[in-house]
Write a protein that holds these residues in place. Structure first.
Motif, PDB file in Angstrom:
ATOM      1  N   VAL A   1       5.357  -2.542   7.064  1.00  0.00           N
ATOM      2  CA  VAL A   1       4.312  -1.597   7.469  1.00  0.00           C
ATOM      3  C   VAL A   1       4.582  -1.154   8.901  1.00  0.00           C
ATOM      4  O   VAL A   1       4.882  -1.980   9.764  1.00  0.00           O
ATOM      5  CB  VAL A   1       2.911  -2.263   7.398  1.00  0.00           C
ATOM      6  CG1 VAL A   1       1.844  -1.377   8.050  1.00  0.00           C
ATOM      7  CG2 VAL A   1       2.535  -2.565   5.954  1.00  0.00           C
TER       8      VAL A   1
ATOM      9  N   LEU B   1       3.113  -7.772   1.359  1.00  0.00           N
ATOM     10  CA  LEU B   1       3.230  -6.511   2.106  1.00  0.00           C
ATOM     11  C   LEU B   1       4.686  -6.128   2.291  1.00  0.00           C
ATOM     12  O   LEU B   1       5.482  -6.929   2.806  1.00  0.00           O
ATOM     13  CB  LEU B   1       2.621  -6.667   3.502  1.00  0.00           C
ATOM     14  CG  LEU B   1       1.160  -6.328   3.744  1.00  0.00           C
ATOM     15  CD1 LEU B   1       0.865  -6.456   5.242  1.00  0.00           C
ATOM     16  CD2 LEU B   1       0.798  -4.928   3.260  1.00  0.00           C
TER      17      LEU B   1
ATOM     18  N   CYS C   1      -3.932  -5.464  -2.280  1.00  0.00           N
ATOM     19  CA  CYS C   1      -2.941  -4.574  -1.661  1.00  0.00           C
ATOM     20  C   CYS C   1      -2.524  -5.046  -0.261  1.00  0.00           C
ATOM     21  O   CYS C   1      -1.709  -4.404   0.378  1.00  0.00           O
ATOM     22  CB  CYS C   1      -3.457  -3.130  -1.606  1.00  0.00           C
ATOM     23  SG  CYS C   1      -4.829  -2.902  -0.482  1.00  0.00           S
ATOM     24  N   GLY C   2      -3.085  -6.160   0.195  1.00  0.00           N
ATOM     25  CA  GLY C   2      -2.618  -6.733   1.453  1.00  0.00           C
ATOM     26  C   GLY C   2      -3.474  -6.396   2.673  1.00  0.00           C
ATOM     27  O   GLY C   2      -3.035  -6.595   3.808  1.00  0.00           O
TER      28      GLY C   2
ATOM     29  N   GLY D   1       2.089  -4.843  -1.908  1.00  0.00           N
ATOM     30  CA  GLY D   1       1.193  -4.186  -0.957  1.00  0.00           C
ATOM     31  C   GLY D   1       1.966  -3.283  -0.013  1.00  0.00           C
ATOM     32  O   GLY D   1       3.044  -3.636   0.451  1.00  0.00           O
ATOM     33  N   ARG D   2       1.403  -2.114   0.238  1.00  0.00           N
ATOM     34  CA  ARG D   2       2.060  -1.179   1.157  1.00  0.00           C
ATOM     35  C   ARG D   2       1.088  -0.083   1.577  1.00  0.00           C
ATOM     36  O   ARG D   2       0.083   0.143   0.894  1.00  0.00           O
ATOM     37  CB  ARG D   2       3.292  -0.537   0.493  1.00  0.00           C
ATOM     38  CG  ARG D   2       2.957   0.262  -0.760  1.00  0.00           C
ATOM     39  CD  ARG D   2       4.136   0.321  -1.712  1.00  0.00           C
ATOM     40  NE  ARG D   2       3.878   1.181  -2.863  1.00  0.00           N
ATOM     41  CZ  ARG D   2       3.277   0.769  -3.986  1.00  0.00           C
ATOM     42  NH1 ARG D   2       2.836  -0.473  -4.086  1.00  0.00           N
ATOM     43  NH2 ARG D   2       3.085   1.603  -4.979  1.00  0.00           N
TER      44      ARG D   2
ATOM     45  N   GLU E   1       6.273  -7.251   7.621  1.00  0.00           N
ATOM     46  CA  GLU E   1       6.128  -7.491   6.188  1.00  0.00           C
ATOM     47  C   GLU E   1       5.752  -8.936   5.953  1.00  0.00           C
ATOM     48  O   GLU E   1       5.903  -9.784   6.848  1.00  0.00           O
ATOM     49  CB  GLU E   1       7.429  -7.144   5.457  1.00  0.00           C
ATOM     50  CG  GLU E   1       8.651  -7.891   5.945  1.00  0.00           C
ATOM     51  CD  GLU E   1       9.909  -7.455   5.184  1.00  0.00           C
ATOM     52  OE1 GLU E   1      10.578  -6.526   5.690  1.00  0.00           O
ATOM     53  OE2 GLU E   1      10.215  -8.020   4.125  1.00  0.00           O
TER      54      GLU E   1
ATOM     55  N   MET F   1      -3.898   1.907   1.106  1.00  0.00           N
ATOM     56  CA  MET F   1      -2.839   0.977   0.704  1.00  0.00           C
ATOM     57  C   MET F   1      -2.806   0.846  -0.817  1.00  0.00           C
ATOM     58  O   MET F   1      -3.794   1.114  -1.492  1.00  0.00           O
ATOM     59  CB  MET F   1      -3.083  -0.390   1.359  1.00  0.00           C
ATOM     60  CG  MET F   1      -3.050  -0.304   2.881  1.00  0.00           C
ATOM     61  SD  MET F   1      -3.535  -1.838   3.705  1.00  0.00           S
ATOM     62  CE  MET F   1      -2.151  -2.902   3.300  1.00  0.00           C
TER      63      MET F   1
ATOM     64  N   THR G   1      -4.207  -9.597   4.514  1.00  0.00           N
ATOM     65  CA  THR G   1      -2.935 -10.095   5.048  1.00  0.00           C
ATOM     66  C   THR G   1      -2.580  -9.339   6.332  1.00  0.00           C
ATOM     67  O   THR G   1      -2.230  -9.939   7.348  1.00  0.00           O
ATOM     68  CB  THR G   1      -1.821  -9.927   3.989  1.00  0.00           C
ATOM     69  OG1 THR G   1      -2.175 -10.689   2.833  1.00  0.00           O
ATOM     70  CG2 THR G   1      -0.473 -10.377   4.509  1.00  0.00           C
ATOM     71  N   LEU G   2      -2.713  -8.013   6.287  1.00  0.00           N
ATOM     72  CA  LEU G   2      -2.381  -7.197   7.457  1.00  0.00           C
ATOM     73  C   LEU G   2      -3.311  -7.532   8.629  1.00  0.00           C
ATOM     74  O   LEU G   2      -2.863  -7.723   9.770  1.00  0.00           O
ATOM     75  CB  LEU G   2      -2.473  -5.706   7.077  1.00  0.00           C
ATOM     76  CG  LEU G   2      -2.148  -4.698   8.162  1.00  0.00           C
ATOM     77  CD1 LEU G   2      -0.779  -4.950   8.771  1.00  0.00           C
ATOM     78  CD2 LEU G   2      -2.197  -3.266   7.604  1.00  0.00           C
TER      79      LEU G   2
END
Ligand SMILES: Nc1ncnc2c1ncn2[C@@H]1O[C@H](COP(=O)(O)OP(=O)(O)OP(=O)(O)O)[C@@H](O)[C@H]1O
Ligand SMILES: [Mg+2]
Length: 277
Positions: free
Chosen positions: A39, A36, A57-58, A229-230, A26, A224, A61-62
């Protein structure tokens, strides 16, 4: 196309060797933005996985956490079963391709593509051979001595991809690489990317806002939602490769696209409803 429970670590068809494992990772940024929620995602060697979802939504980032460019606030990320920080000890490599080509304007195509090898101290002769091979893969071998400004946007993006390939990565992370290009160039690069993915047996994590691009390219799409965000849903695109342009006019393509569109709408509506007073 099967809907997969987002809490399931991997779809049932995933083979045994995971290239990427996101384990309850996260991210909350220093300013408190919860980018996030935790995840869990397992990506097998050879998969072409696309992250799709509304702005914020990330996705980036992810991807940056997988690349080791960002630390998760909690949880872990493994690339070929090793923490990202230990990738230098690993025979597998990863490359990151950004949305804009980010080329050095004063340097030739060849010098731009050679940069990661120069930084790694690879001897010049070997580096030049690899640059030639990499430029050939993206069809730019004749432009080695050109300056970036002499090339179209699509060609500059090819240079950026060649630079990503020159280190001979096994894992390619691409953050909206073709988002700024016109439709025809984009489609041509999509087709070339699939060919490369197949030829080089790459694992790809790709970010896009385009449902059609996601269906055309992916073996799996991860949907996502934003704020926070997820991951909300996952879809297998169970259609055979190689995929050509005519795949895009088949009923199967339309069916996948509709399913993704409905899912994207759900992911975006949730966000609007939450934002409503
Ligand atoms: N360095 C940062 N500091 C603070 N917040 C950030 C930072 N980077 C991103 N964010 C926030 O984290 C959330 C996720 O951002 P991220 O860029 O990962 O989304 P994204 O899905 O890639 O969006 P887009 O589709 O617009 O590229 C957003 O709310 C964003 O504003
Ligand atoms: Mg982004």
């Amino acid at each position: 196309m099967n809907r997969i429970d987002p809490h399931t670590l991997a779809p049932p068809t995933t083979p045994a060797v995971p290239a990427v494992e996101v384990l309850s990772a996260e991210k909350t940024y220093a300013n408190g933005t919860q980018a996030l929620l935790p995840v869990d995602l397992s990506i097998a060697e050879g998969e072409f996985v696309t992250l799709l979802g509304p702005s914020g939504c990330g996705k980036s980032t992810l991807l940056k956490m997988v690349a080791g460019m960002l630390e998760p606030s909690d949880g872990r990320l493994l690339v070929w079963r090793k923490p990202v920080a230990q990738l230098h000890d690993c025979p597998h490599k990863l490359s990151f391709v950004f949305q804009s080509p980010t080329l050095m304007p004063w340097a030739s195509v060849q010098t731009n593509v050679r940069l990661p090898l120069d930084l790694a101290g690879v001897p010049r002769k070997e580096a030049d051979a690899r640059v030639t091979e990499s430029l050939a893969l993206v069809g730019l071998e004749k432009f080695a001595s050109a300056l970036p400004r002499a090339l179209s946007g699509g060609m500059q993006m090819r240079v950026s991809i060649a630079r990503g390939l020159v280190t001979q990565p096994d894992l390619l992370l691409m953050d909206e690489p073709f988002g700024a290009l016109d439709e025809i160039t984009r489609h041509k690069l999509d087709a070339d990317l699939l060919e490369l993915w197949r030829k080089k047996k790459l694992t790809v994590i790709f970010v896009t806002h385009s449902i059609h691009e996601a269906v055309f390219l992916s073996s799996r799409v991860v949907m996502m939602a934003a704020r926070p965000g997820r991951v909300v849903e996952q879809f297998q695109i169970d259609e055979p490769y190689p995929r050509q342009a005519d795949f895009m006019v088949t009923p199967a393509f339309a069916r996948h696209a509709k399913q993704l569109q409905d899912s994207l709408l759900r992911a975006s509506t949730t966000e609007e409803e939450e934002a409503a007073p």
